[in-house]
Scaffold this motif. Structure first.
Motif, PDB file in Angstrom:
ATOM      1  N   ALA A  71       0.834  -1.206   0.000  1.00  0.00           N
ATOM      2  CA  ALA A  71       0.000   0.000   0.000  1.00  0.00           C
ATOM      3  C   ALA A  71       0.867   1.255   0.000  1.00  0.00           C
ATOM      4  O   ALA A  71       0.632   2.189  -0.782  1.00  0.00           O
ATOM      5  N   ASP A  72       1.880   1.287   0.845  1.00  0.00           N
ATOM      6  CA  ASP A  72       2.778   2.444   0.897  1.00  0.00           C
ATOM      7  C   ASP A  72       3.487   2.654  -0.438  1.00  0.00           C
ATOM      8  O   ASP A  72       3.606   3.782  -0.916  1.00  0.00           O
ATOM      9  N   ALA A  73       3.951   1.578  -1.031  1.00  0.00           N
ATOM     10  CA  ALA A  73       4.656   1.677  -2.311  1.00  0.00           C
ATOM     11  C   ALA A  73       3.713   2.130  -3.419  1.00  0.00           C
ATOM     12  O   ALA A  73       4.083   2.948  -4.273  1.00  0.00           O
ATOM     13  N   ARG A  74       2.484   1.628  -3.402  1.00  0.00           N
ATOM     14  CA  ARG A  74       1.506   2.035  -4.422  1.00  0.00           C
ATOM     15  C   ARG A  74       1.170   3.521  -4.301  1.00  0.00           C
ATOM     16  O   ARG A  74       0.994   4.205  -5.311  1.00  0.00           O
ATOM     17  N   ILE A  75       1.074   4.028  -3.087  1.00  0.00           N
ATOM     18  CA  ILE A  75       0.785   5.454  -2.895  1.00  0.00           C
ATOM     19  C   ILE A  75       1.945   6.300  -3.421  1.00  0.00           C
ATOM     20  O   ILE A  75       1.735   7.284  -4.133  1.00  0.00           O
ATOM     21  N   ALA A  76       3.173   5.908  -3.100  1.00  0.00           N
ATOM     22  CA  ALA A  76       4.338   6.634  -3.603  1.00  0.00           C
ATOM     23  C   ALA A  76       4.409   6.563  -5.122  1.00  0.00           C
ATOM     24  O   ALA A  76       4.721   7.556  -5.789  1.00  0.00           O
ATOM     25  N   HIS A  77       4.090   5.395  -5.674  1.00  0.00           N
ATOM     26  CA  HIS A  77       4.105   5.237  -7.128  1.00  0.00           C
ATOM     27  C   HIS A  77       3.056   6.139  -7.776  1.00  0.00           C
ATOM     28  O   HIS A  77       3.344   6.807  -8.781  1.00  0.00           O
ATOM     29  N   ALA A  78       1.869   6.178  -7.217  1.00  0.00           N
ATOM     30  CA  ALA A  78       0.812   7.025  -7.766  1.00  0.00           C
ATOM     31  C   ALA A  78       1.210   8.501  -7.726  1.00  0.00           C
ATOM     32  O   ALA A  78       0.969   9.245  -8.684  1.00  0.00           O
ATOM     33  N   ALA A  79       1.828   8.922  -6.640  1.00  0.00           N
ATOM     34  CA  ALA A  79       2.274  10.312  -6.534  1.00  0.00           C
ATOM     35  C   ALA A  79       3.345  10.621  -7.582  1.00  0.00           C
ATOM     36  O   ALA A  79       3.325  11.693  -8.204  1.00  0.00           O
ATOM     37  N   ALA A  80       4.260   9.686  -7.800  1.00  0.00           N
ATOM     38  CA  ALA A  80       5.301   9.889  -8.804  1.00  0.00           C
ATOM     39  C   ALA A  80       4.706   9.931 -10.209  1.00  0.00           C
ATOM     40  O   ALA A  80       5.115  10.750 -11.033  1.00  0.00           O
ATOM     41  N   LEU A  81       3.727   9.080 -10.471  1.00  0.00           N
ATOM     42  CA  LEU A  81       3.061   9.107 -11.769  1.00  0.00           C
ATOM     43  C   LEU A  81       2.361  10.445 -11.994  1.00  0.00           C
ATOM     44  O   LEU A  81       2.397  10.995 -13.099  1.00  0.00           O
ATOM     45  N   THR A  82       1.756  10.980 -10.945  1.00  0.00           N
ATOM     46  CA  THR A  82       1.120  12.286 -11.034  1.00  0.00           C
ATOM     47  C   THR A  82       2.156  13.346 -11.392  1.00  0.00           C
ATOM     48  O   THR A  82       1.938  14.176 -12.278  1.00  0.00           O
ATOM     49  N   ALA A  83       3.290  13.309 -10.710  1.00  0.00           N
ATOM     50  CA  ALA A  83       4.353  14.283 -10.967  1.00  0.00           C
ATOM     51  C   ALA A  83       4.900  14.170 -12.388  1.00  0.00           C
ATOM     52  O   ALA A  83       5.331  15.167 -12.965  1.00  0.00           O
ATOM     53  N   LEU A  84       4.863  12.966 -12.941  1.00  0.00           N
ATOM     54  CA  LEU A  84       5.321  12.757 -14.311  1.00  0.00           C
ATOM     55  C   LEU A  84       4.272  13.179 -15.345  1.00  0.00           C
ATOM     56  O   LEU A  84       4.557  13.187 -16.544  1.00  0.00           O
ATOM     57  N   GLY A  85       3.067  13.471 -14.873  1.00  0.00           N
ATOM     58  CA  GLY A  85       1.997  13.875 -15.779  1.00  0.00           C
ATOM     59  C   GLY A  85       1.213  12.719 -16.359  1.00  0.00           C
ATOM     60  O   GLY A  85       0.420  12.901 -17.282  1.00  0.00           O
ATOM     61  N   HIS A  86       1.389  11.525 -15.814  1.00  0.00           N
ATOM     62  CA  HIS A  86       0.654  10.335 -16.267  1.00  0.00           C
ATOM     63  C   HIS A  86      -0.648  10.229 -15.471  1.00  0.00           C
ATOM     64  O   HIS A  86      -0.815   9.347 -14.625  1.00  0.00           O
ATOM     65  N   VAL A  87      -1.558  11.134 -15.770  1.00  0.00           N
ATOM     66  CA  VAL A  87      -2.751  11.332 -14.939  1.00  0.00           C
ATOM     67  C   VAL A  87      -3.654  10.104 -14.897  1.00  0.00           C
ATOM     68  O   VAL A  87      -4.078   9.685 -13.819  1.00  0.00           O
ATOM     69  N   THR A  88      -3.951   9.518 -16.034  1.00  0.00           N
ATOM     70  CA  THR A  88      -4.846   8.356 -16.065  1.00  0.00           C
ATOM     71  C   THR A  88      -4.254   7.194 -15.288  1.00  0.00           C
ATOM     72  O   THR A  88      -4.927   6.563 -14.467  1.00  0.00           O
ATOM     73  N   GLU A  89      -2.978   6.925 -15.537  1.00  0.00           N
ATOM     74  CA  GLU A  89      -2.296   5.842 -14.827  1.00  0.00           C
ATOM     75  C   GLU A  89      -2.222   6.141 -13.331  1.00  0.00           C
ATOM     76  O   GLU A  89      -2.386   5.247 -12.501  1.00  0.00           O
ATOM     77  N   ALA A  90      -2.006   7.399 -12.975  1.00  0.00           N
ATOM     78  CA  ALA A  90      -1.941   7.792 -11.566  1.00  0.00           C
ATOM     79  C   ALA A  90      -3.282   7.571 -10.879  1.00  0.00           C
ATOM     80  O   ALA A  90      -3.332   7.067  -9.753  1.00  0.00           O
ATOM     81  N   HIS A  91      -4.378   7.936 -11.546  1.00  0.00           N
ATOM     82  CA  HIS A  91      -5.699   7.726 -10.948  1.00  0.00           C
ATOM     83  C   HIS A  91      -5.956   6.246 -10.691  1.00  0.00           C
ATOM     84  O   HIS A  91      -6.482   5.880  -9.633  1.00  0.00           O
ATOM     85  N   ARG A  92      -5.578   5.404 -11.644  1.00  0.00           N
ATOM     86  CA  ARG A  92      -5.739   3.954 -11.437  1.00  0.00           C
ATOM     87  C   ARG A  92      -4.893   3.485 -10.255  1.00  0.00           C
ATOM     88  O   ARG A  92      -5.340   2.675  -9.433  1.00  0.00           O
TER      89      ARG A  92
END
Length: 93
Positions: free
Chosen positions: A46-67
């Motif tokens: 869970a912690d890793a997935r949250i960090a990954h989602a935040a990094a995806l957001t920062a990269l501009g991968h919005v759809t992937e980040a929302h998933r």
């Protein structure tokens, strides 16, 4: 970089993200997500997935980040881990 200490990979990913290394943060968090999932370490996952989602957001991968945020929130909801759900809700764009 090796992260042999349990729980260190998500923290390191957050540090990389804070230092502007968005891609490094995303890659590290993705690796830790896979490792924790395979090992059955749901809280670490869970912690890793949250960090990954935040990094995806920062990269501009919005759809992937929302998933990724959705998956992290569902995983956190199935655990006695309300802080995980709160973090997802606080940082989700």
């Amino acid at each position: 970089m090796s992260t042999d200490i349990t729980g260190a990979a998500p923290l390191t990913a957050w540090a990389r993200l804070g230092a502007g290394d968005r891609r490094g943060a995303a890659e590290l968090a993705a690796r830790e997500t896979a490792r924790a999932s395979e090992a059955g370490e749901r809280l670490a996952e869970a912690d890793a997935r949250i960090a990954h989602a935040a990094a995806l957001t920062a990269l501009g991968h919005v759809t992937e980040a929302h998933r990724a945020f959705d998956t992290a929130e569902l995983l956190s909801a199935g655990l006695p881990y309300p802080a995980g759900r709160e973090l997802v809700n606080r940082i989700r764009p």
